[in-house]
Enzyme design. Structure first.
Site, short mmCIF file in Angstrom:
data_model
loop_
_atom_site.label_atom_id
_atom_site.label_comp_id
_atom_site.label_asym_id
_atom_site.label_seq_id
_atom_site.Cartn_x
_atom_site.Cartn_y
_atom_site.Cartn_z
CB CYS A 65 -5.77 4.53 14.67
SG CYS A 65 -6.17 5.82 15.84
CG ASP A 125 -3.41 6.20 17.75
OD1 ASP A 125 -2.86 5.09 17.81
OD2 ASP A 125 -3.19 7.04 16.86
CB CYS A 185 -0.22 8.75 14.97
SG CYS A 185 -1.39 10.10 15.17
CB CYS A 240 -4.51 12.89 15.51
SG CYS A 240 -4.34 11.83 14.06
#
Ligand code: FES
Length: 141
Positions: free
Chosen positions: A34, A36, A59, A103
């Site tokens: 992603c 991130d 996120c 995450c």
């Protein structure tokens, strides 16, 4: 996506955002899928995490996880901080949607890297870090 109130609260009002000049430990973890990225800065005194800051480009779950993780390790010894797992971070947030669990992994990994950076600077051996398989994690935003 069903987020707990705690996730929403930490996302809207994250604790410990920022950088520390000349940190005693700096760790960065990224999820290539992603894109991130989370950075953790540590100030350590007498083996205790005196201050911790984070910068996360990611996120809502990654930001809430960074915020909660930094709160959980502040004031702890470096050994206690090492024990913090991503599942403990997610639990402290009253859970993350299963698809968002990865995450919180960024928080565990970035803290471990920061603690190892600290250990290196102290002339101590670095501790092997659990390898996370970011490539095969789902990363739906
Ligand atoms: Fe990739 Fe949350 S860290 S979507």
């Amino acid at each position: 996506m069903n987020y707990s109130e705690k996730v929403m609260e930490h996302f809207s009002n994250p604790r410990n955002v920022g950088e520390i000049d000349n940190p005693d430990g700096l760790g960065e973890a990224g999820n290539p899928k992603c894109g991130d990225i989370m950075k953790i800065y540590l100030k350590v005194k007498d083996n205790v995490i005196e201050d911790v800051k984070f910068k996360t480009f990611g996120c809502a779950s990654a930001i809430a996880s960074s915020s909660m993780a930094t709160e959980l390790i502040k004031g702890k010894t470096v050994d206690e901080a090492w024990e913090l797992t991503n599942t403990a971070v997610a639990e402290a947030l009253d859970g993350l949607p299963p698809i968002k669990m990865h995450c919180s992994v960024l928080a565990e990994e970035a803290i471990h890297k920061a603690l190892n950076d600290y250990r290196k600077k102290q002339g101590l051996d670095v501790i092997p870090i659990k390898e996370f398989d970011h490539e095969h994690e789902s990363c739906a935003v």
